[in-house]
Scaffold this motif. Structure first.
Motif, mmCIF file in Angstrom:
data_model
loop_
_atom_site.group_PDB
_atom_site.id
_atom_site.type_symbol
_atom_site.label_atom_id
_atom_site.label_comp_id
_atom_site.label_asym_id
_atom_site.label_seq_id
_atom_site.Cartn_x
_atom_site.Cartn_y
_atom_site.Cartn_z
ATOM 1 N N LYS A 191 -7.287 -5.916 1.931
ATOM 2 C CA LYS A 191 -6.235 -6.885 2.212
ATOM 3 C C LYS A 191 -6.755 -7.904 3.227
ATOM 4 O O LYS A 191 -6.392 -9.079 3.181
ATOM 5 C CB LYS A 191 -5.000 -6.174 2.772
ATOM 6 C CG LYS A 191 -3.771 -7.051 2.909
ATOM 7 C CD LYS A 191 -2.571 -6.226 3.353
ATOM 8 C CE LYS A 191 -1.325 -7.082 3.507
ATOM 9 N NZ LYS A 191 -0.140 -6.279 3.942
ATOM 10 N N ASP A 198 -2.548 -3.666 -5.571
ATOM 11 C CA ASP A 198 -3.730 -3.647 -4.712
ATOM 12 C C ASP A 198 -4.846 -4.553 -5.199
ATOM 13 O O ASP A 198 -5.979 -4.473 -4.723
ATOM 14 C CB ASP A 198 -4.258 -2.219 -4.586
ATOM 15 C CG ASP A 198 -3.383 -1.373 -3.667
ATOM 16 O OD1 ASP A 198 -2.702 -1.953 -2.808
ATOM 17 O OD2 ASP A 198 -3.369 -0.145 -3.823
ATOM 18 N N GLY A 250 -6.534 -5.004 -1.172
ATOM 19 C CA GLY A 250 -5.779 -3.939 -0.517
ATOM 20 C C GLY A 250 -6.083 -2.565 -1.063
ATOM 21 O O GLY A 250 -5.665 -1.560 -0.489
ATOM 22 N N GLY A 251 -6.806 -2.482 -2.157
ATOM 23 C CA GLY A 251 -7.030 -1.190 -2.799
ATOM 24 C C GLY A 251 -8.178 -0.380 -2.243
ATOM 25 O O GLY A 251 -8.363 0.775 -2.632
ATOM 26 N N MET A 282 0.812 -1.202 0.000
ATOM 27 C CA MET A 282 0.000 0.000 0.000
ATOM 28 C C MET A 282 0.849 1.256 0.000
ATOM 29 O O MET A 282 0.365 2.334 -0.281
ATOM 30 C CB MET A 282 -0.930 0.013 1.207
ATOM 31 C CG MET A 282 -1.963 -1.099 1.181
ATOM 32 S SD MET A 282 -3.209 -0.922 2.475
ATOM 33 C CE MET A 282 -2.218 -1.095 3.921
#
Length: 569
Positions: A245, A324, A137-138, A1
Motif C-alpha cells: 500500500k 489488495d 496492499g497485498g 486489508m
C-alpha cells in the motif's frame, strides 16, 4: 486489508512449536528446470493464472468458467482458453518450455529469474505484452522490534520465498535503503504461505529478523497489523514496516508470451491485451456496484473464489484479493510500455531487477534479457472508457499537514520513517536549479513514483551561526527569539522552494508525481547536524560542519494506519 482472507490464511499458518523451516539454496532457475524445448502444441490453449486479485479479471473475461464460454469477452474477441491455476512458477516454466502453453503469468521479477533458461532457445524468449496490476496492499515486509527503518536491515537476516513475487520487493527495499545483498543474510524458503517452509513460519525463529509475506500472514504475525502481542500466532514486538500500500509501484504483475508464438500470432496477443483491459474496466464497474449484490457480481466472485481459493463460498476472501491490487487498465499499459519518461516503466523496472539478480548470481549477467511486445498500445482503446483519466491526489492535504505538524511537535518524524537522505545548499541560497540538483531530484522523483503511498517530508534546516553570534554578544531574549523565528521562516521557504523545484523538474521531463504526497517543514535551527549543546545548537568547529547545517532532508514516512490521511484508490 481487513478481510476474511485473514481467517482462511490463519488456519494454515504454522505455530512456533512446529518444525523449523528447511531453507533452500536459491539457485539460478536454469539449474532447477531442465525441460527440453518443444514447439508450441496445436492444442496449447492453456492460459495460466495465479492466486492473485488481478487474475479475477482474467476469469471474468473467460466468462467465469475454466473454459472460455460463449458470449464472454474472450469469445467475443475470437479468443479461446482453458484457465489453469499454477502458483509454482517453476512448473509454469516447464510447461512453457514444453510447448504446453505459450504464456507465462508472474511478476516482472519472476519472469526475470527465468530469463536465462528461457533465452537459451530463441523460440522461448519471453516477450512481456501486458501489465495487469501493481500490488497495492497485498504484500508486506514484517520486522521484529529491533528494526525501525529500512536501513536497520543492515546485518539482519531476512526470510523470502525463492522464485516468488517478493524477490522484486526485496530488491527494491535494499536498493533504496542504500544496502546490497552483502549487507544482509537472506534465507530462502520454498513456499509462499501456509506451510512450515514459508517466510511466515520462518519468522517465528529467533534468528530471523524480517520476512516478506502476503498480507494475511502479516496481519496474523502482528496481531492484526498493530504490534504483535505474542498471542494467537503473533510474534511479540513484530510490526509491518511497510506493505505495498506504501510501496505501490514495486511489484508489477504481467503476462509474457513465447517469442515464436508471438511472431506468428501478433493479432491474438493484441486482442488478448485489449480484452484484458476491457475486462478490468467491466469488473471494476461491477465491484463498484457490489452493494446491489447483482447476480453477475456474485457469479464473478464465486467462481473466482472457487478457482483461486478452492471454495465458491470464499467470496469475501476473493473480494479481499481484489482489494489488495491496483489494476493499471489502458492508461497504465501505455505508460508502462511506451512512456520512456515513466520512472516505473518496463525498462526501468526490468533493469533494476536484473541488476540485482546479477549481484545475487541468479542470472548469468550481461544486459537485461526481457523483451517487450511491439504493440501500439495507444491504439488499443476502442471500446474502452478509462483512456484519458487524470490521476487524482492520493492524500488529503489538510490531514497530511496536521499529521506532520503533530509529529514535528512531538519530535517523532522518524517514527514510521522508511528512507531518508539529505541535500545541501550554499549560504543565502534561495533557489534550487535543476542544473545543480538533477541527481538529487531524480532520486526524489523515482522514490515518489515507487512509494506512492508514503508521505515525503521536505525538511528545511538553517545555519545557527547568526543566532549563536547574537547570543555571544548578549542580545536580549526577544531579539534571539526573532532570530530563531526568522531562521524557521527561512528554512520553510527553502523547503517549499525545493518542493516546487522538484515539481517543475518532473513536469519538464513529463513525469507525473503527486504534489499531495509532499509536505514542506521548517525546522530552523532546532535540529542542527552539529547537535545540541545544552539548550542551544552546538557551534560548528570548521567550515565543513558549518555547511552541514545548511540542508534539506527528504524523509519517506509510512502512514498506512492513518486512514484519514491516505485515500485508497
Amino acid at each position: 486489508m481487513k478481510h476474511l482472507l485473514v481467517l482462511w490464511m490463519i488456519l494454515c499458518l504454522p505455530v512456533a512449536a512446529n518444525a523449523a523451516p528447511e531453507y533452500i539454496n536459491f539457485k539460478p532457475l536454469e539449474r532447477v528446470v531442465n525441460t527440453p524445448v518443444a514447439g508450441v502444441k496445436q492444442t496449447a490453449d492453456v492460459l495460466p493464472i495465479i492466486t492473485w486479485g488481478g487474475d479475477i479479471a482474467t476469469i471474468y473475461a473467460n466468462g467465469n468458467t475454466v473454459r472460455t464460454s460463449p458470449g464472454s469477452l474472450f469469445a467475443q474477441n475470437g479468443l479461446d482458453y482453458r484457465l489453469v491455476r499454477e502458483d509454482v512458477f517453476a512448473n509454469q516454466v516447464e510447461q512453457y518450455l514444453a510447448g504446453e502453453t505459450p504464456f507465462l503469468r508472474g511478476t516482472m521479477g519472476m519472469i526475470s529469474l527465468a530469463s536465462d533458461v528461457l533465452n537459451k532457445d530463441p523460440r522461448t524468449k519471453p516477450v512481456v505484452f501486458y501489465q495487469m496490476t501493481w500490488s497495492a496492499g497485498g504484500d508486506a515486509l514484517v520486522v521484529k522490534n529491533n528494526i525501525k527503518s529500512a536501513r536497520d536491515l543492515r546485518g539482519k537476516t531476512i526470510a523470502v520465498q525463492a522464485y516468488g513475487p517478493h524477490v522484486d520487493y526485496l530488491v527494491r527495499v535494499l536498493k533504496d535503503a542504500g544496502l546490497s545483498f552483502s549487507d544482509v543474510t537472506v534465507k530462502w524458503v520454498a513456499d509462499l504461505t501456509g506451510t512450515d517452509n514459508s517466510p511466515a513460519a520462518a519468522f517465528y525463529e529467533d534468528d530471523i529478523d524480517a520476512a516478506f509475506v502476503i498480507i494475511p500472514d502479516a496481519l496474523a504475525l502482528t496481531s492484526g497489523g498493530n504490534v504483535g502481542t505474542g498471542a494467537e500466532d503473533s510474534v511479540k514486538g513484530s510490526k509491518i514496516l511497510m506493505s505495498t500500500k506504501t510501496a505501490n509501484r514495486v511489484i508489477a504483475d504481467v503476462y509474457a508470451v513465447r517469442h515464436d508464438y508471438y511472431q506468428k500470432n501478433k493479432s491474438e496477443i493484441e486482442r488478448l491485451a485489449k480484452t484484458l483491459m476491457k475486462a478490468s474496466e467491466e469488473l471494476g464497474d461491477l465491484v463498484g456496484q457490489r452493494t446491489s449484490r447483482s447476480s453477475e457480481y456474485r457469479s464473478a466472485m464465486a467462481f473466482s473464489a472457487e478457482i483461486l481459493l478452492d471454495s465458491p463460498e470464499a467470496i469475501a476472501d476473493a473480494e479481499g484479493l481484489y482489494a489488495d491490487c491496483e489494476f493499471v487498465h489502458f492508461n497504465g499499459n501505455v505508460k508502462f510500455f511506451e512512456d520512456a519518461n515513466y520512472p516505473r516503466g518496463f525498462s526501468a523496472v526490468s533493469g533494476e531487477i536484473y541488476a540485482s539478480l546479477k549481484d545475487l548470481k541468479l542470472v548469468n549477467g550481461g544486459s537485461n534479457k526481457l523483451a517487450k511486445a511491439e504493440l501500439n498500445y495507444k491504439q488499443l482503446d476502442a471500446g474502452l472508457v478509462r483512456t484519458q483519466q487524470s490521476e487524482a491526489p492520493r492524500f488529503n492535504r489538510d490531514q497530511v499537514s496536521a499529521l506532520v505538524s503533530r509529529k514535528q511537535q512531538q519530535g517523532s518524524l522518524d517514527d514510521g520513517e522508511l528512507f531518508s537522505f539529505e541535500v545541501f545548499f550554499s549560504p543565502n541560497q534561495n533557489s534550487f536549479s535543476a542544473d545543480l540538483y538533477a541527481k538529487e531530484f531524480d532520486r526524489v522523483v523515482e522514490l515518489a513514483s515507487a512509494y506512492g503511498g508514503a508521505i515525503i517530508t521536505v525538511e528545511g534546516h538553517s545555519d545557527p551561526m547568526g543566532y549563536l553570534r547574537a547570543k555571544k554578544k548578549g542580545q536580549q531574549p526577544v531579539v534571539l527569539g526573532r532570530i530563531k523565528q526568522s531562521a524557521k521562516n527561512l528554512s520553510i521557504s527553502r523547503a517549499q522552494a525545493v518542493r516546487d523545484a522538484i515539481m517543475s523538474y518532473a513536469d519538464a521531463r513529463r513525469v507525473t508525481i503527486d504534489s499531495s504526497q509532499f509536505e514542506p517543514i521548517g525546522h530552523g535551527i532546532t535540529q542542527p547536524a552539529t547537535g545540541i549543546c545544552g539548550n542551544d545548537p552546538c557551534a560548528p568547529k570548521n567550515e565543513k560542519e558549518w555547511h552541514s547545517n545548511m540542508r534539506v532532508v527528504f524523509r519517506l514516512i509510512q502512514v498506512e494506519a492513518e486512514s484519514d490521511v491516505f485515500m485508497p484508490l
